[in-house]
Design an enzyme around this catalytic site. Structure first.
Site, mmCIF file in Angstrom:
data_model
loop_
_atom_site.group_PDB
_atom_site.id
_atom_site.type_symbol
_atom_site.label_atom_id
_atom_site.label_comp_id
_atom_site.label_asym_id
_atom_site.label_seq_id
_atom_site.Cartn_x
_atom_site.Cartn_y
_atom_site.Cartn_z
ATOM 1 N N HIS A 194 7.804 16.712 93.753
ATOM 2 C CA HIS A 194 8.277 16.176 95.040
ATOM 3 C C HIS A 194 9.192 14.990 94.759
ATOM 4 C CE1 HIS A 194 4.772 13.830 93.798
ATOM 5 N NE2 HIS A 194 5.520 12.815 94.178
ATOM 6 N N HIS B 105 14.810 10.005 92.526
ATOM 7 C CA HIS B 105 14.568 10.883 91.376
ATOM 8 C C HIS B 105 13.353 11.749 91.661
ATOM 9 C CE1 HIS B 105 11.614 7.692 90.681
ATOM 10 N NE2 HIS B 105 10.929 8.607 90.034
HETATM 11 P P1 2AM Z 1 7.235 9.054 90.546
HETATM 12 O O1 2AM Z 1 7.607 10.436 90.905
HETATM 13 O O2 2AM Z 1 8.343 8.107 90.630
HETATM 14 O O3 2AM Z 1 6.484 8.989 89.254
HETATM 15 C C1 2AM Z 1 2.438 10.348 93.617
HETATM 16 O O4 2AM Z 1 1.494 9.843 92.734
HETATM 17 C C2 2AM Z 1 3.771 9.721 93.379
HETATM 18 O O5 2AM Z 1 3.701 8.345 93.615
HETATM 19 C C3 2AM Z 1 4.241 9.922 91.962
HETATM 20 O O6 2AM Z 1 5.129 10.995 91.927
HETATM 21 C C4 2AM Z 1 4.865 8.611 91.582
HETATM 22 O O7 2AM Z 1 6.247 8.617 91.692
HETATM 23 C C5 2AM Z 1 4.346 7.634 92.604
HETATM 24 N N1 2AM Z 1 3.390 6.701 92.031
HETATM 25 C C6 2AM Z 1 2.205 6.974 91.474
HETATM 26 N N2 2AM Z 1 1.578 5.856 91.079
HETATM 27 C C7 2AM Z 1 2.389 4.850 91.385
HETATM 28 C C8 2AM Z 1 2.297 3.443 91.245
HETATM 29 N N3 2AM Z 1 1.234 2.845 90.722
HETATM 30 N N4 2AM Z 1 3.336 2.720 91.677
HETATM 31 C C9 2AM Z 1 4.416 3.308 92.222
HETATM 32 N N5 2AM Z 1 4.548 4.616 92.386
HETATM 33 C C10 2AM Z 1 3.547 5.384 91.980
#
Ligand code: 2AM
Length: 190
Positions: free
Chosen positions: A40, A127
């Site tokens: 996603h 991204h």
């Molecule tokens: P990312 O695609 O940029 O890695 C669901 O977990 C989404 O939330 C992930 O795809 C991730 O984005 C983002 N995510 C997960 N943990 C996070 C955190 N601690 N801080 C910011 N974004 C987070």
């Protein structure tokens, strides 16, 4: 619950991103690949939210979605954070539509901060994460693979229409996260 707001991707886009994952798997690097059904574009990671925050987030999603028109996103590159020589996160990059996604993310972030959910420290960068590096094993092979254009989007257009915001519940399990849709808010057609 642990939650985040994202742009859901059509099946055919997830399939083609999975095709890129398969090609990059040949590098035999130590990567945790995102399960294709979980791919996603994150707009706002919320972390743990309580019931009260959740209902406010849902209302914010309706407000913001109601102010934004449906738009198209085109994917045109594969890259890595912080960079291809030191990959930690492997992503598909947004070519067209990145600005609109960023506007949505910023608008959400601004309103969501007011209900006590902290702003991201880093600036938003559109991204789609397809893999996360676990260790340096095979890093040089992965860097070489990332730099090979035949592993990327070739010959076909990877474009899709973004017509809604989706709130996902994320349950972390030893087998990986399980995402469930909690709410959808439609962008406008006008
Ligand atoms: P990312 O695609 O940029 O890695 C669901 O977990 C989404 O939330 C992930 O795809 C991730 O984005 C983002 N995510 C997960 N943990 C996070 C955190 N601690 N801080 C910011 N974004 C987070």
């Amino acid at each position: 619950m642990r939650a985040f707001i994202a742009i859901e991707l059509p099946n055919e886009i997830r399939d083609s991103l999975n095709g890129i994952q398969e090609k990059l798997k040949a590098c035999k690097a130590d990567v945790r690949w995102v399960a294709p059904e979980n791919i996603h574009l994150t707009l706002k990671f919320l972390g743990e939210v309580n019931e009260e925050q959740l209902s406010k987030v849902k209302a914010i999603m309706e407000t913001i979605a109601g102010q934004k028109k449906i738009f198209n996103i085109r994917l045109a590159s594969v890259g890595a954070f912080p960079n291809m020589n030191y990959p930690r996160v492997i992503w598909a990059g947004v070519d067209n539509g990145g600005k609109e996604a960023e506007e949505l993310a910023c608008a959400l972030e601004e309103k969501i901060e007011k209900i006590g959910i902290p702003k991201e420290e880093r600036a938003f960068s559109s991204h789609i994460t397809i893999g996360r590096i676990r260790s340096n094993l095979g890093k040089d092979r992965l860097t070489a693979g990332l730099k090979q254009p035949e592993n990327y989007f070739k010959d076909s257009v990877h474009e899709f229409s973004v017509n809604k915001l989706t709130l996902f519940k994320s349950t972390l399990t030893p087998k990986g996260p399980i995402y469930e849709i909690v709410k959808e808010a439609n962008l406008t057609t006008a």
